[in-house]
Design a protein around this motif. Structure first.
Motif, short mmCIF file in Angstrom:
data_model
loop_
_atom_site.label_atom_id
_atom_site.label_comp_id
_atom_site.label_asym_id
_atom_site.label_seq_id
_atom_site.Cartn_x
_atom_site.Cartn_y
_atom_site.Cartn_z
N THR B 122 0.83 -1.20 0.00
CA THR B 122 0.00 0.00 0.00
C THR B 122 0.87 1.25 0.00
OG1 THR B 122 -0.06 -0.09 2.40
CG2 THR B 122 -1.93 -1.04 1.22
N GLN B 123 0.21 2.37 -0.21
CA GLN B 123 0.87 3.66 -0.09
C GLN B 123 -0.10 4.59 0.66
OE1 GLN B 123 3.48 5.29 0.55
NE2 GLN B 123 4.48 4.27 -1.17
N PHE B 124 0.45 5.55 1.34
CA PHE B 124 -0.42 6.46 2.09
C PHE B 124 -0.40 7.84 1.45
CE2 PHE B 124 0.20 3.08 5.02
CZ PHE B 124 -0.97 3.04 5.76
N PHE B 126 -1.88 11.50 2.26
CA PHE B 126 -2.55 12.36 3.25
C PHE B 126 -3.29 11.52 4.27
CE2 PHE B 126 -2.59 14.50 -0.89
CZ PHE B 126 -1.67 15.50 -0.62
N GLY B 127 -2.63 10.46 4.75
CA GLY B 127 -3.24 9.65 5.79
C GLY B 127 -4.17 8.58 5.29
N GLN B 129 -4.89 5.19 3.30
CA GLN B 129 -4.15 4.03 2.80
C GLN B 129 -4.77 3.58 1.48
OE1 GLN B 129 -4.45 0.50 5.20
NE2 GLN B 129 -2.38 -0.14 4.67
#
Lengths: 148, 318
Positions: B122-124, B126-127, B129
């Motif tokens: 995954t990538q985040f 601005f918070g 996921q």
């Protein structure tokens, strides 16, 4: 095709998308999390009472979240990664960075959860269990966002 | 020998457009390769798609290089001119297309045999996921829309311009978007927990690409071996040759004749051996007939006629 799309939306709605091919998350939740560790202070420290250190603590908190008990296995990285490849472990911690030579093995790495100078710290997971990986990464992200 | 532009005026403009399209294609491919490079991470699927993108730079690059060369006038060292560079560029593109197909097939079979379970994290933002699978699908869609459009435009121009290299380029575009669709289906399948779906989809698509690649590779080699000119799909002999035959047969001063034509890049070079009925007005007759034959199409660039006593040994029909 229609049925396929339907299935996709259905599963997405259930938030079980992406799924684990081997149901690792389901098995670990209220069950057992199998974690291998190799000593590498301050990330993992072997004591008489089991593993301590930054990463060992992170895993303990993760297991608590899943309501899982942990089966700890100490070993050399060589042995642990062989076990991880065979899916006999779910996670391996050893103060790994994203440059670890083991990444060419049939395993997966988490995203970087901590960056110290140029070292990007990661954990190793069993390959392809994407739902499990997402939960672990979410847990690591919360830790990361609390860092100064 | 006077220097004339290979294409008639109308096609010369189209050729300029083809050049523009190839520059745009090149730009799009470089951008999409860069985007994929940023998102691919550990994903083998994306790495394969990326390698394909890099390989599919070959047709536009070889087209643009050859377009700088083939128009050069003939020189002492190259008395036939530089037209054949186009056939060489075609060979390069065909090799690239074939390599993409082979790589994709071998790579996906290895993944299936080794039972590799693709790990996609995954990538985040601005918070939030976000599963990287979604981002990969997004990148694949965005980068392939212009490739589909450009590929479609190139097929049309390729046929008008008799540009096999451009045609291979458009088949490469087809290979690109088809494998992108395969990757999208594959990543979606991975999300459903089907670890094999990505490799299986890629293996199926690779067979089609391999087929196109082999067809073009074979034709590029045959062209360089002076095979009789074929149509763009390489299924039949160019009907123009029949017209040349008829033109020669209709000439009243010719008793009997045999001719051969070969392809040099976009254009045809040919020679006819003719047995004249009489030698009266021979030179004028020859001049006249050459004019008639070359007037059949812009494709016939250079045609010569040799008067002979008896025909050389005419090769058997296959």
């Amino acid at each position: 095709m229609k049925a396929y799309l339907f299935a996709l939306f259905f599963l997405a709605a259930c938030s079980q998308y992406p799924a684990d091919p081997k149901d690792t998350l389901k098995r670990a939740t209220h069950g057992v999390l199998r974690v291998g560790y190799s000593e590498n202070p301050p990330w993992t420290i072997a004591t008489a009472d089991g593993p301590e250190g930054i990463e060992a603590d992170l895993i303990k908190a993760f297991a608590k979240k899943l309501n899982a008990s942990i089966f700890w296995q100490q070993g050399t990285e060589n042995i642990l990664f062989q076990k991880l490849e065979k899916n006999e472990l779910d996670i391996v911690i050893a103060g790994l960075t994203n440059k670890t030579p083991w990444k060419s093995k049939k395993i997966g790495l988490t995203r970087t959860y901590l960056k110290i100078e140029k070292e990007k710290h990661v954990m190793a997971v069993t390959q392809g269990e994407n739902r499990f990986l997402i939960e672990l990464e979410k847990h690591l992200y919360l830790y990361q966002s609390k860092q100064p | 020998m006077n220097v004339k532009f290979e294409y008639p005026q109308e096609l010369a403009d189209k050729f300029k457009r083809a050049k523009k399209i190839e520059w745009i294609t090149l730009g799009v491919l470089v951008c999409s390769a860069f985007l994929m490079f940023l998102t691919m991470g550990q994903s083998q699927t994306m790495k394969t798609a990326w390698l394909e993108d890099v390989l599919s730079l070959t047709p536009p690059i070889s087209f643009l290089i050859s377009s700088k060369i083939f128009l050069k006038p003939a020189t002492k060292d190259f008395p036939f001119g530089y037209h054949r560079i186009v056939s060489i560029a075609y060979l390069c593109s065909a090799v690239a297309l074939f390599s993409v197909g082979s790589y994709l097939l071998i790579d996906s079979l290895i993944k299936l045999i080794e039972m590799e379970h693709p790990t996609i994290g995954t990538q985040f933002f601005f918070g939030h996921q976000i599963w990287l699978g979604y981002i990969m699908i997004g990148v694949l869609v965005v980068t392939n829309i212009p490739i589909v459009i450009l590929g479609y435009k190139r097929v049309k121009l390729a046929k008008q311009l008799h540009e096999k290299n451009l045609y291979t380029g458009s088949q490469m575009s087809k290979a690109d978007w088809m494998s992108a669709v395969a990757a999208i289906v594959g990543i979606t399948g991975i999300g459903l927990g089907w670890w094999w779906s990505d490799a299986a989809a890629a293996a199926i698509i690779s067979l089609d690409i391999l087929h196109d690649g082999f067809k073009n590779l074979k034709q590029a080699v045959l062209d360089l071996m002076d095979q009789v000119p074929k149509n763009m799909e390489n299924t039949e002999t160019d009907p123009l040759l029949q017209k040349v035959k008829e033109t020669l047969e209709k000439e009243p001063w010719i008793e009997t004749s045999w001719f051969r034509i070969r392809e040099e890049g976009h254009i045809y070079f040919g020679e006819a051996f003719v047995v004249p009925k009489s030698e009266v007005n021979l030179v004028a007759n020859i001049q006249n007939t050459i004019k008639k034959v070359t007037a059949l199409s812009w494709l016939i660039y250079d045609f010569t006629i040799f008067p002979v006593d008896t025909l050389p040994d005419v090769p058997e029909n296959n």
